[in-house]
Each structure stands twice: as structure tokens, then as C-alpha cells.
Design an enzyme around this catalytic site. Structure first.
Site, PDB file in Angstrom:
ATOM      1  N   LYS A 182       0.824  -1.206   0.000  1.00 24.41           N
ATOM      2  CA  LYS A 182       0.000   0.000   0.000  1.00 24.41           C
ATOM      3  C   LYS A 182       0.861   1.261   0.000  1.00 24.41           C
ATOM      4  O   LYS A 182       0.372   2.353  -0.220  1.00 24.41           O
ATOM      5  CB  LYS A 182      -0.934  -0.001   1.201  1.00 24.41           C
ATOM      6  CG  LYS A 182      -1.997  -1.112   1.164  1.00 24.41           C
ATOM      7  CD  LYS A 182      -2.852  -1.089   2.427  1.00 24.41           C
ATOM      8  CE  LYS A 182      -3.791  -2.281   2.559  1.00 24.41           C
ATOM      9  NZ  LYS A 182      -4.986  -2.194   1.708  1.00 24.41           N
ATOM     10  N   LYS A 187     -15.066   6.087  -0.457  1.00 24.71           N
ATOM     11  CA  LYS A 187     -15.602   6.876   0.663  1.00 24.71           C
ATOM     12  C   LYS A 187     -15.123   8.320   0.588  1.00 24.71           C
ATOM     13  O   LYS A 187     -15.887   9.254   0.825  1.00 24.71           O
ATOM     14  CB  LYS A 187     -15.188   6.250   2.004  1.00 24.71           C
ATOM     15  CG  LYS A 187     -15.826   4.882   2.242  1.00 24.71           C
ATOM     16  CD  LYS A 187     -15.155   4.071   3.357  1.00 24.71           C
ATOM     17  CE  LYS A 187     -15.555   2.604   3.224  1.00 24.71           C
ATOM     18  NZ  LYS A 187     -14.766   1.702   4.090  1.00 24.71           N
TER      19      LYS A 187
END
Ligand code: 26W
Length: 825
Positions: free
Chosen positions: A562, A671
Site C-alpha cells: 500500500k 468513501k
């Protein structure tokens, strides 16, 4: 006749207040005169629980009598977060409750924040399961979630001297949302051996005997849909010692201690959630958890099916079971065992039922995350299942041999059993073979699984067995609940809250992109959300940040793939540039706050080192008088669902910067954009589809593409002239010089790039990352253009609702229909 429940269905604030007071005084046995916020929370939760329970019972009754095909979502993780706010909004009584609470002398936000998160998950996979439950109920699908009732959820993260420290999360001391079902139990067997014999008709019979029994006790939680009366069930299994004869012998013969020890051993099974989200460690207890949960759930599902007295061939018409990753793959041999050994079906019929029943969702292509269990361990713990797995494999090998006679290598490649020492059971292959559909979670990911880990299976079964269902998020929690003002603004323009049930309606707000009033309000809401996060940052960490700064946020589990290290190296580079500037030059700089948050798996040293580096950089930068507000670095401790609700609405930019081809989808990207933030991201996971939807002018993409990753890695190792990017080299030089504390602490992190092949391509992507951040600084200066981008993006996010996603599963994989509740009581 019984009065029809109406006492608990409050409709006015007065009725609500009297319900709350009744619960505080009776259920909680507290005096109103020393009622604190915790007690107020208890009273409100119980008042809403009463309402949910009524619809819950009705829904279950309705489903029992209609007996439609049901969906069973098997997930070892459900990252639910808090339940109260969700219950109030889904039931639609939050305003009434807020007024009533006010009269009792409490503020709604304070009461809501008393609740502990239900943190029965690690990250994306667990939160996806929670969003799916919300959508399943909202869309009226007859659906059950099945999981374990962990006594300890994901650990709480504390940061001590810049290091992560794990603290146990004992979350059950007050949980009004669960209902123990002491009458719903299943005895689950472990160990023992298999006896085989021929019956009179000459049929082979297998009996699994002499094992240990552990009892599964059901705990149920209601899952209310939004704007519908459908209230589904999440069933969590808790383990306890079974009171078989064995125990009593021990007990009676005075072996009291042994019997208590056995109790504890049994309870260990559901004691703790494994905190790894990408590394499979092959621990026996984890395998026990998986089987315990699969066996209890399948027993329950089969028991429900048998009530309908339908023929076994109807099973797949009544039952769809979705496997959330490979964690529940043992459900496949377990259903075979039930059908063969207990129900007496023939192999072919049983196998056809099994394949039609299961669907499997893959969430990762990282090789270290693919589950494998050692054959000796499976043999020891689940001897009958190992036999069944061998038989499944044998049939499959025959099939492959017949169809691919020229490809002799293929057999070894696709065998469920890996011929290593010890031999291993490859759970992903078993899941593929035992299911009728396999899906990835974003387009790129679904393509990748077909060309990498499941390549041979595409040849064997054809491409139609593999499909894509791009992930989504529930707009109820991630817009309406987390960002009520934005939700209200949208509703005011669209003439109501229908968009929360059909998120594609959002496209209509694009018409307001030039509307002065709308723009002003939209911008004010973003600012207010930044103020809220700034306030939290001050309270929780004592760091003052200026809400007018550009808020740059990366929150997710800490993992090398990530690339939080890319982000923090970029921050260090920015710091060095600022230090080089004259005071005049500094005045032109766009101030920025870099927020980080996320947990590292407790045994993942590199991830912990990254956290440490972030905190060390923060300690230097935040206290540097030259820098002031131009740059702040914040590590938000203990990132979880309830914190995400404050964090996601507050970004200007969020970072989704995984090495291309490694992040299956990502869901926080959705989101953040839905809440009016822009994204810096790689061409990976759902970023690609977000770009397609919102337009490439509205996202900041950078870095190498997934098709080039393999060659680049190869070049690192073999080309000889692999050179670190000079800007990154500069960053490493200051780390080595001890600018952020003892350099030795960070040498493994730096060396993973400099000396060990830079597997995640940090150096390859560094220059384009830095350049893109500069573009962002420049773009942010033009606030009007920025605002246009954010409004446009929000209006185009309709696709990423988990409602769309669930409808796709229902149609393409489950073949189930909604069961709508009647309009009136
Ligand atoms: C066996 C240890 C283990 C435990 C959990 C391995 C792997 C996992 C999960 C698959 C990790 C996970 O949460 N994956 C994420 O799933 C999300 C929902 O589909 C995706 O959005 C993320 O990209 C993916 O990393």
C-alpha cells in the site's frame, strides 16, 4: 389476546423519552439522578433495540413462511463499527431521538460516541462484509451473515514513543445489540479417526469417530435495512465446552481442574480475531476457528433447509452460500460430508449440489496471502475432510487429464495438493473447484486473477466461471451518517433522500455545479468537516493543524504494497525542499497536513518500522519553527470504523498509491470521493473505475502500470544498473544521517529498496509521485476549479454503492430475489 407490541414502537419524543427512562431505571437499574452519558447511551440503545427486534421477528417470520431462496454470507470478519447511529437513521427516528435526548439533558453526538466499535475485522474485507449486510437488508434480500463471536476484536493500537503497541479489545462488557440463543447450539467435532465399512448393500460407509466435541452457541444481531422494515440476521458463533459424557466422567472423578482447563481450551476457539490481513501463518488454532465456524453455520443452514422437507436436489434453489475469500473454504468438504455420510447421497449428486451452492470471492493476488494448510495438520484435525478433499482432487485430476492429455505439467500445477514437504492443501484451488462462480472485486483485479493465479482454471472451466463484481460502499453510513450536512444539502436539491437508496440519482447534482449558493454551501461543509478533524487531532494528539491547509490523508492497514513508505518519503522530500527555501519563497507554498492512520499486523516488522518513521518525521517537522503551518504530519492512532466516519469527510486529497496490480479494489477511495475529496492514486484496483466514472481531469494518477511491473522488478534484479531515483536518494541520505532518530532503526526499510530489489517499485514511482503532488499544490490554489472537480466527482459516484454491487451478486451469482415487506402492519 396479547397487546400488539405497540408499547415499544415510540413515535413521538415523549414516547421515546419514556422508553429511554424506563430502560435506564429498570433494564440498567440506574437512578436518573446519576445518569451519565454511558447510561444514556444504554437507555437509547435499548429503546431502539426494542424497535428493531419487532421488525426483526417479523422479517424472520415472513421469511420462514415464504421460504424463498436465501443468501448466506460466510465471512470470518464483519467490521461493523457502531450500531446505534445506524439503527436510528435506518429506522428513521434520529430527529425524534435527538429532541428527546436534548430534553433529558444530553447531546446526541456525545451519547453516540459512548458506543464501542464492533471491530470484528481487519480492514477492507471485513468492512465490505458489513456494507453488504446493510445493502442486503436495504434491498430486502433474505440474507444471513455468519461469523465468529470473537471475545477480542482487532487490537487497539496505541502509539508509545512513536511505536505501535497492541492492546486487547475486550468489547463485550456491554453489548445491547446481541442476543444469546442458548437454545441454538451445534456440537462441532475435531480430531479422531475415520472408520470405513461396507453396509449390507455393499456401499462404503465412513464414520468419523472418537473426536473431541466443542459446542457452538449462536449469538444473533439484528441488521436493519434503510427505509425498509426488513431486518436481517447476523449470527455469530461462540465456543464453549460441550457437556458430553467425557466431561462428566472427569468432573465426577474429581478432576475439576482438568474439566475447567478443557472449558478454557474450548473457549479459546472464538477468543480472538487473527490480526493478520495479508500473511497466512498456518496456525492450528486458525484452522480450528475456520472449521468450527463452517461446521456450525452449515449445520444451521441444512437444518433450516430440512424444515421445508424439499428434495436434496432443491438445495441449490433454496441456498446460496458466498465464501468471503478462502477463509470458509472448508464449508465445501463439510457440505460434502453432510450429504455423503449423514444424508446418504451418492458422490455425483452431492458434488453437483455443492458446486451449485457455493460462490467464491477472491480479494487478493498477493502470494503470501493465499491460504495453504499442511496435509498433516488437516489429517490430524479433520481426518474425514482430508479424505473428501483427496476424492475431490482425484475426480478433478481425472477430468483435467481427459481434457488436457497433452499438458502433463498441468496436473501438478492445478492439483489441490501441492507436492511440497510437507504437502499442502491449496485452499483457493479447492474454492474455485467447489464453486460455480468465482469473482474478483474490481475490473483490473478480476482480469488479473484470470491471467495469474487462476490462469489454468480459465482453460479448464472456460472464462464464464470467472466474473467481476466491483466493490461498493453503503451510502447510508459513508454519506448520510458520516456527513449529515452534505447528505442534507444533496437532499435539498434532489427533493428528498431517495438517492440514499439509488445512488445513481446523485448525477442530478451535477446541474448545480455552477450554482453559487450550492457551491458555497458545499465548500462550507468541507471546511466544517476539516474543522471537526482538526478538533479531534488537537484533542487526541495535542497537535494543532490549520483547517485551511490542504488535508492529505492516507488511512488503511499498513502494508508495503500500500506504500505508506512512498508517502512518508514524499513528505520528507517536501520538508527538505521547504528547508532550502528563503522566507520569501516559503510564502508562496501551499500549506499541507499529511495525515496517516492504520494498524500494522503485530508480527509485521517492516510495517511497524513505517509507523515509527512517520511518527519520527512528525516529531521533527511539527516542531520545526522554520516550517510552522506549512507542513504538519499526524499519525492518527487506532484507526477504525468510527474514526473513519470523521476522517473520510475531511480530506482534500486522499492517497491510494499501491504498486499497480497489488490492491484488489480498495474501498476507502470510494468513501473519500463520495465525500468531496480528490484522489492521488496509481492505476490500480477500483481507482481505474473511479477515474472512468468521474473523469480523468478529476483525479491525480501517477506511476507505472500493472503490465510493466514484472519487467521492472526483473530489471531491478538483473539489469545491473538499477539506480535509486536521485530525489529519493536525497531522502535516504538524511534518514541515514540520523535526522529522524537512530538511522539503524530504518535501515531495513531503506535497504528493502536500495539493496533488496525494491519489490514494490517505490523508487520507480517516486519522481512521478513528487511531480503529481506538485500538480496538486498548484491545482489547490485555484479553489474554484478545485471545488468544481469535487462537486463533479461526487455527482458521478453513483456506481460505487454497495447496493449496485449486491444486485449484481444476486443476479449473476446467487439467483435470488428480494422479499419485500408488506406496506402496512
Ligand atoms: C490469511 C490472512 C488473510 C486475511 C485477510 C489474508 C487476506 C485477507 C484479506 C483478503 C485482506 C483484505 O482485506 N483484502 C482487501 O479486500 C478489500 C475488499 O474486497 C479490497 O478492497 C482490498 O483491495 C483488499 O486488500
Amino acid at each position: 389476546a396479547w397487546k400488539k407490541f405497540s408499547a415499544t414502537e415510540f413515535k413521538t419524543k415523549d414516547e421515546f423519552e419514556s422508553e429511554v427512562v424506563k430502560h435506564i431505571e429498570t433494564t440498567l437499574a440506574r437512578s436518573l439522578f446519576n445518569c451519565d452519558e454511558a447510561a444514556a447511551y444504554g437507555g437509547v440503545a435499548l429503546a431502539f433495540r426494542d424497535r428493531l427486534v419487532i421488525e426483526w421477528n417479523r422479517t424472520q417470520q415472513r421469511q420462514s413462511s415464504a421460504d424463498p431462496k436465501r443468501v448466506y454470507y460466510l465471512s470470518l470478519e464483519f467490521l461493523m463499527g457502531r450500531a446505534l447511529d445506524n439503527a436510528m437513521l435506518n429506522v428513521g427516528m434520529k430527529d425524534v431521538a435527538k429532541e428527546g435526548l436534548g430534553e433529558l439533558g444530553f447531546r446526541m453526538e456525545d451519547v453516540i460516541s459512548q458506543e464501542r466499535d464492533a471491530a470484528l475485522g481487519n480492514g477492507g474485507l471485513g468492512r465490505l462484509a458489513a456494507c453488504f449486510l446493510d445493502s442486503l437488508a436495504t434491498l430486502n434480500y433474505p440474507a444471513w451473515g455468519y461469523a465468529l463471536r470473537y471475545k477480542y476484536g482487532i487490537f487497539k493500537q496505541e502509539i508509545v514513543d512513536g511505536y505501535q503497541v497492541e492492546v486487547p479489545d475486550y468489547w463485550l462488557d456491554f453489548n445491547p445489540w446481541e442476543f444469546p440463543r442458548h437454545d441454538v447450539t451445534v456440537d462441532v467435532q475435531f480430531y479422531g479417526h475415520v472408520r470405513k465399512y461396507m453396509d449390507e448393500s455393499g456401499k462404503q460407509i465412513s464414520v468419523w469417530e472418537d473426536g473431541e466435541l466443542v459446542t457452538a452457541v449462536a449469538y444473533d444481531a439484528p441488521i436493519p435495512g434503510f427505509g425498509t422494515r426488513t431486518t436481517n440476521n447476523l449470527r455469530l458463533w461462540s465456543s464453549k465446552a460441550s457437556h458430553g459424557e467425557f466431561d462428566f466422567t472427569k468432573f465426577n472423578s474429581g478432576e475439576y481442574e482438568a474439566s475447567v482447563a478443557e472449558q478454557q481450551r474450548a473457549e479459546t476457539i472464538s477468543a480472538v480475531l487473527y490480526p493478520n490481513d495479508s500473511l497466512e501463518r498456518g496456525k492450528e488454532l486458525r484452522l480450528k476457528q475456520q472449521y468450527f465456524w463452517c461446521a456450525a453455520s452449515l449445520f444451521d443452514i441444512v437444518r433450516r433447509f430440512k424444515k421445508s422437507r424439499k428434495a436434496w436436489k432443491e438445495f441449490p434453489n433454496q441456498v446460496a452460500i458466498q465464501l468471503n475469500d478462502t477463509h470458509p473454504t472448508l464449508a465445501i468438504p463439510e457440505l460434502m460430508r453432510i450429504l455423503l455420510d449423514q444424508e446418504g447421497l451418492e458422490w455425483d449428486e452431492a458434488w453437483s449440489i455443492v458446486q451449485k451452492t457455493f460462490g467464491y470471492t477472491n480479494h487478493t493476488v498477493l502470494p503470501e496471502a493465499l491460504e495453504k494448510w499442511s496435509v498433516p495438520l488437516v489429517q490430524h484435525l479433520l481426518p474425514r475432510h482430508l479424505q473428501i478433499i483427496y476424492d475431490i482432487n482425484l475426480n478433478f485430476m481425472h477430468y483435467v487429464e481427459r481434457n488436457f492429455p497433452k499438458d502433463r505439467e498441468m496436473l501438478g500445477r492445478v492439483s489441490i495438493i501441492e507436492e511440497s514437504t510437507p504437502k499442502m492443501v491449496r485452499m483457493a484451488y479447492l474454492a474455485v473447484i467447489g464453486s460455480h462462480k468465482v469473482n474478483g472485486v474490481a475490473e483490473l483485479h478480476s482480469d488479473l486473477i484470470k491471467t495469474t493465479i487462476f490462469k489454468d482454471f480459465v482453460k479448464i472451466y472456460g472464462p464464464d466461471k470467472f466474473t467481476n463484481v466491483t466493490n461498493g460502499i453503503t451510502p447510508r453510513r459513508w454519506l448520510h451518517q458520516a456527513n449529515p450536512r452534505l447528505s442534507e444539502l444533496i437532499a435539498s436539491k434532489l427533493g428528498g433522500y431517495d438517492f440514499l437508496r439509488d445512488l445513481t440519482l446523485l448525477h442530478k447534482i451535477e446541474a448545480y455545479v455552477d450554482d453559487k449558493e450550492f457551491r458555497k454551501e458545499f465548500q462550507e461543509i468541507k471546511y466544517a468537516n476539516k474543522v471537526r478533524l482538526a478538533k479531534y487531532t488537537k484533542e487526541a494528539h495535542g497537535i494543532s493543524v490549520n483547517p485551511s491547509s490542504l488535508f492529505d490523508i492516507q488511512v488503511k492497514r499498513i502494508h508495503e504494497y500500500k506504500r505508506q513508505q512512498l508517502n512518508i518519503f514524499g513528505v520528507i522530500y517536501r520538508y527538505l525542499e521547504l528547508k532550502d527555501m528563503s522566507p520569501e519563497e516559503r510564502k508562496k507554498v501551499q500549506p499541507r497536513v499529511s495525515f496517516f492512520g492504520g494498524k500494522a499486523a503485530p508480527g509485521y516488522w517492516m510495517a511497524k518500522t513505517i509507523i515509527h518513521l512517520i511518527n519520527q518525521v512528525g516529531a521533527v517537522v511539527n516542531n520545526d519553527k522554520d516550517i510552522g503551518d506549512l507542513l504538519k504530519v499526524v499519525f492518527l492512532e487506532d484507526y477504525n470504523v468510527s474514526k473513519a466516519e470523521i476522517i473520510c469527510p475531511a480530506s482534500d486529497i486522499s492517497e491510494h498509491i499501491s504498486t499497480a496490480g497489488t490492491e484488489a479494489s480498495g474501498t476507502s477511495n470510494m468513501k473519500f470521493v463520495l465525500n468531496g475529496g480528490l484522489v492521488i492514486g496509481t492505476c490500480d484496483g477500483a481507482n481505474i473505475e473511479i477515474t472512468r466514472e468521474i473523469g480523468e481531469d478529476n483525479i491525480f494518477l501517477f506511476g507505472n502500470l500493472s503490465e510493466d511491473v514484472e519487467d521492472l522488478r526483473h530489471a531491478h534484479t538483473y539489469s545491473g544498473d538499477f539506480a535509486i531515483d536521485p530525489k529519493l536518494e536525497r531522502v535516504f541520505a538524511v534518514i541515514r544521517a540520523g535526522r529522524f532518530g537512530d538511522a539503524a532503526q530504518f535501515s531495513a526499510l531503506v535497504n528493502s529498496i536500495v539493496e533488496h530489489g525494491d519489490y514494490y517499485l517505490v523508487s520507480d514511482d517516486f519522481a512521478s509521485y513528487i511531480d503529481t503532488q506538485k500538480l496538486i499544490d498548484a491545482a489547490y490554489k485555484d479553489q474554484e476549479a478545485w471545488l468544481t472537480k469535487t462537486i463533479t466527482s461526487v455527482s458521478r459516484m453513483g456506481f460505487f454503492s454497495s447496493d449496485r454491487c449486491i444486485d449484481e451478486y444476486a443476479e449473476m451469482i446467487w439467483n435470488v430475489e428480494p422479499l419485500a415487506p408488506p406496506k402496512q402492519n
